[in-house]
Design an enzyme around this catalytic site. Structure first.
Site, short mmCIF file in Angstrom:
data_model
loop_
_atom_site.label_atom_id
_atom_site.label_comp_id
_atom_site.label_asym_id
_atom_site.label_seq_id
_atom_site.Cartn_x
_atom_site.Cartn_y
_atom_site.Cartn_z
N GLU A 129 0.83 -1.21 0.00
CA GLU A 129 0.00 0.00 0.00
C GLU A 129 0.86 1.26 0.00
OE1 GLU A 129 -2.84 1.22 -0.75
OE2 GLU A 129 -4.18 1.19 0.99
N THR A 182 -3.20 12.87 -5.82
CA THR A 182 -2.95 12.62 -4.41
C THR A 182 -2.39 13.87 -3.73
OG1 THR A 182 -2.44 10.35 -4.97
CG2 THR A 182 -1.81 11.07 -2.78
#
Lengths: 308, 308
Positions: A129, A182
């Site tokens: 992740e 992001t």
């Protein structure tokens, strides 16, 4: 001994309004399929990736990095091949990278006879992740592995709580196909928040945990509020407020940003309401010129699972 | 019809570390006794106050103000007398004013045949509490009225949740007899907090609510942390850190500031540990020259109650 396994690695919704950075839940109608296969050659190999153009080199691939994190703790005379049939669009905000990170380690663990528990698997998956999100967090990983609702009490040490939830709880999620960088979704986060807002947020989170334990749908509805992050991030999602208003009008218990967006989740009591909420969400986006996917899903209490 | 009632109105612990401003629990070994009596004369009358020098004029007395708040919603041709046998020291941080505010309205409600539910009684009591604390909050009132652990989800509208707790949970509370000015304990509160600290706090509160539901003493222990307020307010309490270290050494699950202090609470599994914690607390203060009271109490799941 089994040499190959096919698994379903589910999409997940993280944050869940008042549970920013700690709460998540698992979906069952959307997820990736993956095949994990033992191979004589040592190492981790991505051998097939369908639907999306993702890196084949293990250390550059989310599923590969989590697999390597586990693999390197073992001293095996064989390796693993990983095939990914990706159905969760990267960047959609419903745990695409988490599904990949979880799927490889879950499958390998099954083939090895389950030497690791789910919290340990989460530790490995965190490494994968982190490749995608540039920071170590588990709020999508935990629900993908454990199923249901999870609360990540802390990452270091990793402590995951499984929160029960009512049987008749359904999610409706719309993914407007826009890109939110992001960096942008991070930049709008406040570094400091008013103490009074923080108190309201933790009152709502404490209340939501209590509501999930007591199957209190009205209280779930009352608690699904985010006074900290949503006011900022929702501005990056076109028609967010319209969607929220429409789904509440259609009987949803609440709605919010899934992960860091752009997906919007809502929760409903019963499948019929969840389907009405789907109609309401569609009605907002149909004339917007923005493409979207939409999912209705029961809360998946099992999490990642073997399908073959 | 009953004309007179004697009640026990318990002390309470508010905030409970991670639950700042929302969580509280009820004690059973310390509390006020009050007599509420119907009288032919209309109005609210304080007729006896023992142990402490508190105002007799109803509108200047916490119990009187909450009583008046209820009385003024009714059209009665009689009044009430209130006697207070005060055992909870004002300013101790264990809900002295809340006990007074709750006792009068609870007793009157009983004599009237219970026209009001506990949430409504809390609304009246908030008016009394506001006289003492200069703001409307219910984090001591709610546990005094409902018993057990309570979470005040919101004050406006007032929404109180009753959180279950394990049977064998005991509190030990030390009240060092120093005065902390309300203005001072307010002044040290930060107006803004780091988002990362707020996240840690709500992770702990969510976790504590889950731990109370699941009778998980280890998780209660892990969750009893306050990264927001305790670092500031603990500086106003002499020997706070020593007490905290000593009680954890004696087996307590955790410790923190009771209300806005100066009392320090701790929670333990079982009465024996709670008594050991008492010894540990005493050992810190015995040579300090500071007088103190100390209480060991089971969690009182009933709250305010009739005793005669």
């Amino acid at each position: 001994m089994m040499n190959e396994i096919k698994i379903f690695s589910p999409a997940t919704v993280a944050n869940v309004s008042c549970g920013f950075d700690v709460l998540g839940f698992c979906l069952d109608s959307v997820g990736d399929e993956m095949v994990i296969r033992k191979t004589d050659k040592k190492g981790i190999y991505l051998t097939k990736i369908e639907n999306f153009d993702l890196p084949y080199e293990a250390k550059l691939n989310v599923a590969g990095v989590s697999a390597l994190a586990m693999y390197e703790t073992l001293d095996l005379d064989f390796g693993f091949e990983i095939e990914i049939y990706k159905n969760i669009k990267p960047g959609s905000g419903i745990g695409s990278s988490a599904a990949s990170a979880v799927g490889s380690v879950f499958g390998m663990n099954e083939l090895l006879g389950k030497p690791f528990n789910k919290t340990q698997l989460t530790e490995f998956a965190i490494k994968g992740e982190a490749l995608a999100s540039k920071c170590e967090h588990a709020d999508n990983l935990a629900p993908a592995l454990f199923g249901g609702f999870t609360l990540v009490k802390s990452v270091s040490p990793l402590k995951i709580l499984e929160i029960p939830s009512p049987d008749d709880l359904y999610a409706t999620i719309i993914h407007p196909q826009i890109e939110i960088k992001t960096s942008e979704s991070r930049a709008v986060l406040p570094k400091e928040v008013a103490l009074s807002d923080a108190i309201e947020q933790w009152a709502n989170l404490g209340s939501l945990v209590h509501a999930l334990h007591t199957n209190d749908y009205n209280l779930i509805s009352d608690s699904l509020k985010d006074v900290i992050v949503e006011p900022h991030r929702s501005q990056l999602i076109p028609h967010f407020n319209d969607v929220k208003q429409a789904v509440l009008g259609a009987g949803a218990l609440g709605a919010g940003i899934s992960g860091s967006g752009p997906s919007i989740f809502s929760l409903s009591k019963g499948q019929e309401t969840a389907n009405n909420v789907k109609e309401a969400m569609q009605s907002i986006y149909l004339n917007s010129g923005i493409k979207f996917d939409i999912h209705v899903s029961k809360i998946n209490t099992q999490g990642v699972q073997i399908i073959d």
